[in-house]
Write a protein that holds these residues in place. Sequence first.
Motif, mmCIF file in Angstrom:
data_model
loop_
_atom_site.group_PDB
_atom_site.id
_atom_site.type_symbol
_atom_site.label_atom_id
_atom_site.label_comp_id
_atom_site.label_asym_id
_atom_site.label_seq_id
_atom_site.Cartn_x
_atom_site.Cartn_y
_atom_site.Cartn_z
ATOM 1 N N GLU A 32 4.629 -11.605 1.415
ATOM 2 C CA GLU A 32 3.698 -11.601 2.541
ATOM 3 C C GLU A 32 4.321 -10.947 3.781
ATOM 4 O O GLU A 32 3.670 -10.200 4.506
ATOM 5 C CB GLU A 32 3.240 -13.027 2.868
ATOM 6 N N ALA A 33 5.604 -11.236 4.024
ATOM 7 C CA ALA A 33 6.280 -10.628 5.171
ATOM 8 C C ALA A 33 6.402 -9.118 4.982
ATOM 9 O O ALA A 33 6.175 -8.336 5.911
ATOM 10 C CB ALA A 33 7.655 -11.253 5.366
ATOM 11 N N ALA A 34 6.760 -8.697 3.772
ATOM 12 C CA ALA A 34 6.918 -7.269 3.494
ATOM 13 C C ALA A 34 5.579 -6.534 3.555
ATOM 14 O O ALA A 34 5.537 -5.338 3.843
ATOM 15 C CB ALA A 34 7.557 -7.068 2.121
ATOM 16 N N ALA A 35 4.495 -7.250 3.284
ATOM 17 C CA ALA A 35 3.168 -6.635 3.259
ATOM 18 C C ALA A 35 2.561 -6.482 4.647
ATOM 19 O O ALA A 35 1.480 -5.903 4.790
ATOM 20 C CB ALA A 35 2.229 -7.453 2.370
ATOM 21 N N ARG A 36 3.240 -6.985 5.669
ATOM 22 C CA ARG A 36 2.690 -6.915 7.025
ATOM 23 C C ARG A 36 3.212 -5.723 7.824
ATOM 24 O O ARG A 36 2.847 -5.557 8.988
ATOM 25 C CB ARG A 36 2.996 -8.217 7.787
ATOM 26 N N ALA A 37 4.102 -4.917 7.243
ATOM 27 C CA ALA A 37 4.700 -3.816 8.008
ATOM 28 C C ALA A 37 5.048 -2.651 7.092
ATOM 29 O O ALA A 37 5.158 -2.795 5.872
ATOM 30 C CB ALA A 37 5.950 -4.307 8.740
ATOM 31 N N PHE A 38 5.210 -1.490 7.683
ATOM 32 C CA PHE A 38 5.780 -0.339 6.986
ATOM 33 C C PHE A 38 6.848 0.271 7.884
ATOM 34 O O PHE A 38 6.878 0.020 9.093
ATOM 35 C CB PHE A 38 4.708 0.708 6.636
ATOM 36 N N THR A 39 7.740 1.044 7.299
ATOM 37 C CA THR A 39 8.772 1.720 8.073
ATOM 38 C C THR A 39 8.561 3.230 8.000
ATOM 39 O O THR A 39 7.985 3.749 7.041
ATOM 40 C CB THR A 39 10.191 1.398 7.556
ATOM 41 N N ALA A 59 -9.663 -1.774 7.884
ATOM 42 C CA ALA A 59 -8.790 -2.516 6.970
ATOM 43 C C ALA A 59 -8.991 -4.020 7.069
ATOM 44 O O ALA A 59 -9.343 -4.555 8.122
ATOM 45 C CB ALA A 59 -7.330 -2.183 7.275
ATOM 46 N N GLU A 60 -8.763 -4.682 5.961
ATOM 47 C CA GLU A 60 -8.721 -6.146 5.933
ATOM 48 C C GLU A 60 -7.246 -6.550 5.952
ATOM 49 O O GLU A 60 -6.537 -6.399 4.971
ATOM 50 C CB GLU A 60 -9.413 -6.676 4.683
ATOM 51 N N GLY A 61 -6.791 -7.037 7.066
ATOM 52 C CA GLY A 61 -5.381 -7.368 7.222
ATOM 53 C C GLY A 61 -4.698 -6.422 8.193
ATOM 54 O O GLY A 61 -5.099 -5.269 8.338
ATOM 55 N N GLU A 62 -3.665 -6.923 8.865
ATOM 56 C CA GLU A 62 -2.961 -6.138 9.862
ATOM 57 C C GLU A 62 -1.698 -5.515 9.276
ATOM 58 O O GLU A 62 -1.119 -6.033 8.327
ATOM 59 C CB GLU A 62 -2.594 -7.024 11.062
ATOM 60 N N LEU A 63 -1.301 -4.402 9.867
ATOM 61 C CA LEU A 63 -0.109 -3.700 9.425
ATOM 62 C C LEU A 63 0.648 -3.225 10.657
ATOM 63 O O LEU A 63 0.075 -2.600 11.547
ATOM 64 C CB LEU A 63 -0.499 -2.507 8.542
ATOM 65 N N LYS A 79 15.516 -2.826 -0.039
ATOM 66 C CA LYS A 79 15.876 -4.246 0.074
ATOM 67 C C LYS A 79 14.650 -5.155 0.057
ATOM 68 O O LYS A 79 14.758 -6.350 0.290
ATOM 69 C CB LYS A 79 16.671 -4.477 1.364
ATOM 70 N N ASN A 80 13.475 -4.562 -0.220
ATOM 71 C CA ASN A 80 12.223 -5.326 -0.311
ATOM 72 C C ASN A 80 11.818 -5.972 1.010
ATOM 73 O O ASN A 80 11.093 -6.968 1.016
ATOM 74 C CB ASN A 80 12.315 -6.401 -1.403
ATOM 75 N N GLU A 81 12.281 -5.403 2.110
ATOM 76 C CA GLU A 81 11.842 -5.903 3.415
ATOM 77 C C GLU A 81 10.457 -5.379 3.757
ATOM 78 O O GLU A 81 9.727 -5.975 4.542
ATOM 79 C CB GLU A 81 12.847 -5.492 4.494
ATOM 80 N N VAL A 82 10.107 -4.205 3.197
ATOM 81 C CA VAL A 82 8.776 -3.621 3.323
ATOM 82 C C VAL A 82 8.418 -3.016 1.970
ATOM 83 O O VAL A 82 9.290 -2.780 1.131
ATOM 84 C CB VAL A 82 8.709 -2.523 4.421
ATOM 85 N N TRP A 83 7.117 -2.733 1.794
ATOM 86 C CA TRP A 83 6.674 -2.111 0.546
ATOM 87 C C TRP A 83 6.319 -0.639 0.733
ATOM 88 O O TRP A 83 5.994 0.050 -0.234
ATOM 89 C CB TRP A 83 5.457 -2.849 -0.014
ATOM 90 N N LEU A 84 6.375 -0.151 1.977
ATOM 91 C CA LEU A 84 5.957 1.216 2.255
ATOM 92 C C LEU A 84 6.886 1.844 3.285
ATOM 93 O O LEU A 84 7.180 1.229 4.316
ATOM 94 C CB LEU A 84 4.515 1.231 2.778
ATOM 95 N N VAL A 276 -2.384 -4.319 1.702
ATOM 96 C CA VAL A 276 -2.599 -3.474 2.879
ATOM 97 C C VAL A 276 -1.674 -2.252 2.886
ATOM 98 O O VAL A 276 -2.128 -1.141 3.199
ATOM 99 C CB VAL A 276 -2.453 -4.302 4.175
ATOM 100 N N PRO A 277 -0.369 -2.386 2.583
ATOM 101 C CA PRO A 277 0.479 -1.187 2.563
ATOM 102 C C PRO A 277 -0.032 -0.119 1.590
ATOM 103 O O PRO A 277 -0.060 1.070 1.928
ATOM 104 C CB PRO A 277 1.850 -1.726 2.138
#
Length: 315
Positions: A32-39, A59-63, A79-84, A276-277
């Motif tokens: 869930e944490a990784a799905a809330r952001a991209f780098t 979108a449904e959900g914030e990024l 490191k699986n901190e983000v998915w994108l 979302v990502p």
Amino acid sequence: MNTFNKLVGLTLSLGLFLACGNKPKSLPYDYEAAARAFTSDESFYPILDEELEVFALHAEGELEAIYTDQEDAIRRLMKNEVWLAFATRQLSQKEMDGLKSKNFLPRVIPIAYDGLAIIVNNANPDTCISVKDFARILSGEVSNWKDLYPNSKLGEIDVVFDNPKSSTVTWCVDSILGGKPIDSHNIGAVKKSAEVIDWVEKHENALGIIGSNWLNDKHDTTNVTFKKNITVMKVSRLDSATVRNSWRPYQYYLYNGNYPLVRTIYAILNEPRSGVPSNFAHFCRLPKGQLIFLRAGLLPVQAGVEVRDVHVRKQ
């Protein structure tokens, strides 16, 4: 401005960050944490912020966007901190194999093409450069303006990048120098792309390297006007650059291949399930997302570019 130490480390093997043999279910990641952001590499901040603003309307959900240097962006993905992550290089075979060994299915999606611009101070009368001479500057073979332009009185070439680990530096090392490190006393880096423009504007002998998406004049919807506080050099594939054989990073010259310094922007996706990502990465390939790239002066990968000849009558 920090002077580069030997930049051999730019060809980092990010496999150092991989743990071998673990399956995703045993990894200590928070989906869930990784799905809330991209780098993303910071050089794509202007265009990705526009993409995210439009995407958020549907979108449904914030990024959240995390802008950093390219190697850190990919490290966070590994490191699986983000998915994108957005970058100008693909994952290495070692990185791909490491993720697949943990039952992930990484995808590398090209979304647009960006022209890498060479900028100089408005007081500099020399505005054409060849790829060969650009390489000579980066390798340290040439460090004075008069070595390229005998009549120049600007002295030492003060070269500035956006960040020592940025996609800009990595691309120059890989594509211009053939993997050899940048190692010259007159080449340095600031921290952000906007600072490159500021530096060049204030120093007559400066030469900056920056993504062209930072340079478009937003008041010109035709994308044929660059910022007026600096000069964008024309670049030639030939050994000797002239006004006739050199080009600036306009969309059409990216499209027809005249402009030689073109890099691909990739969305690197490693999300275990479609969230979302994943939706944002695919949005960047859809017509609305591609139109945003087009209007920002970049070349979309799905570009249905229509070229028309215009004949001007002289009366």
